[in-house]
Design a protein around this motif. Structure first.
Motif, PDB file in Angstrom:
ATOM      1  N   PHE A 125       7.054 -54.491  -1.171  1.00  0.00           N
ATOM      2  CA  PHE A 125       7.462 -53.377  -2.228  1.00  0.00           C
ATOM      3  C   PHE A 125       8.365 -53.640  -2.999  1.00  0.00           C
ATOM      4  CE2 PHE A 125       5.190 -51.879   1.551  1.00  0.00           C
ATOM      5  CZ  PHE A 125       4.458 -50.763   1.025  1.00  0.00           C
ATOM      6  N   MET A 126       8.590 -53.015  -4.136  1.00  0.00           N
ATOM      7  CA  MET A 126       9.458 -52.986  -5.112  1.00  0.00           C
ATOM      8  C   MET A 126      10.161 -51.719  -5.414  1.00  0.00           C
ATOM      9  SD  MET A 126       9.481 -56.023  -6.386  1.00  0.00           S
ATOM     10  CE  MET A 126      10.387 -56.062  -7.979  1.00  0.00           C
ATOM     11  N   ASN A 127      11.295 -51.579  -5.394  1.00  0.00           N
ATOM     12  CA  ASN A 127      12.222 -50.514  -5.444  1.00  0.00           C
ATOM     13  C   ASN A 127      12.346 -49.923  -6.956  1.00  0.00           C
ATOM     14  OD1 ASN A 127      15.294 -49.300  -5.536  1.00  0.00           O
ATOM     15  ND2 ASN A 127      14.086 -48.218  -4.276  1.00  0.00           N
ATOM     16  N   TRP A 142       4.959 -51.653 -10.112  1.00  0.00           N
ATOM     17  CA  TRP A 142       5.092 -52.745  -9.386  1.00  0.00           C
ATOM     18  C   TRP A 142       4.752 -54.235 -10.083  1.00  0.00           C
ATOM     19  CZ3 TRP A 142       0.916 -56.027  -7.652  1.00  0.00           C
ATOM     20  CH2 TRP A 142       1.075 -56.761  -6.643  1.00  0.00           C
ATOM     21  N   ALA A 143       3.608 -54.044 -10.671  1.00  0.00           N
ATOM     22  CA  ALA A 143       2.975 -55.224 -11.476  1.00  0.00           C
ATOM     23  C   ALA A 143       4.066 -55.620 -12.468  1.00  0.00           C
ATOM     24  CB  ALA A 143       1.644 -54.743 -11.912  1.00  0.00           C
ATOM     25  N   ARG A 144       4.534 -54.692 -13.270  1.00  0.00           N
ATOM     26  CA  ARG A 144       5.261 -55.089 -14.483  1.00  0.00           C
ATOM     27  C   ARG A 144       6.588 -55.670 -13.743  1.00  0.00           C
ATOM     28  NH1 ARG A 144       3.684 -50.106 -18.206  1.00  0.00           N
ATOM     29  NH2 ARG A 144       1.872 -51.395 -18.909  1.00  0.00           N
ATOM     30  N   ARG A 145       7.178 -55.018 -12.587  1.00  0.00           N
ATOM     31  CA  ARG A 145       8.581 -55.724 -12.034  1.00  0.00           C
ATOM     32  C   ARG A 145       8.411 -57.022 -11.493  1.00  0.00           C
ATOM     33  NH1 ARG A 145       9.173 -50.707  -8.839  1.00  0.00           N
ATOM     34  NH2 ARG A 145       9.382 -49.105 -10.615  1.00  0.00           N
ATOM     35  N   ILE A 146       7.061 -57.335 -10.960  1.00  0.00           N
ATOM     36  CA  ILE A 146       6.748 -58.637 -10.679  1.00  0.00           C
ATOM     37  C   ILE A 146       6.342 -59.761 -11.479  1.00  0.00           C
ATOM     38  CG2 ILE A 146       6.755 -57.958  -8.269  1.00  0.00           C
ATOM     39  CD1 ILE A 146       3.709 -58.623  -8.554  1.00  0.00           C
TER      40      ILE A 146
END
Length: 171
Positions: A125-127, A142-146
């Motif tokens: 998970f991304m916070n 989530w996709a943009r953060r990774i």
């Protein structure tokens, strides 16, 4: 998650109507609290804490996909532990790293937030940095953060009647 803690889920999937209500409610609350803010400033501040209620495939509100979760940690009896602010509280102390940068205020809160953060991020998970309780998996945030251009989950349109889900469709 260490054995002596539990997860307490506040919020997961939200239908568009609920997202719209929350956005409007938080905007009104900010306008009342800070009457000198312009309409644009209220909107920008609201967007820190509530995603715009959109079903747009390119950037749907995270909770409209089922790929966002708001949660905390509790004891083994399901009692929520204090993580520095109330869930959905709109202020600087709600930022995930606030107690990392201000540990002298409350080291216990800092350590509990670390447990939540490390438990969730170790599972992929991304916070969202402005809210210690909000985590994404598989949605566009989530996709943009990774660094992915595509999400796993897109928006879900739901029909709600009498506070019950009647039908839904993936957009």
């Amino acid at each position: 998650m260490p054995e002596n803690y539990s997860f307490i889920v506040y919020d997961g999937f939200r239908p568009l109507q609920v997202q719209q209500y929350l956005f409007n409610q938080f905007s009104a609350q900010l306008q009342k609290q800070y009457p000198t803010l312009s309409e644009q400033e209220v909107k920008q501040e609201t967007l820190k804490y509530v995603a715009f209620p959109s079903l747009d495939r390119e950037y749907p509100a995270p909770h409209l996909t089922g790929g966002a979760i708001d949660l905390t940690i509790g004891d083994l009896n399901g009692n929520a532990l204090h993580l520095g602010t109330a869930f959905d509280e709109m202020n600087e102390k709600s930022a995930t790293r606030y107690y990392e940068e201000n540990a002298e205020e409350n080291r216990e809160v800092r350590d509990l937030r670390r447990i939540l953060y490390n438990s969730m991020t170790s599972a992929g998970f991304m916070n969202y940095s402005e809210e210690w309780w909000h985590y994404d998996f598989g949605n566009i945030s989530w996709a943009r953060r990774i660094g992915n251009k595509k999400a796993i989950y897109g928006p879900i349109e739901a029909e709600i009647q009498n506070n019950q889900l009647k039908e839904y469709r993936f957009i």
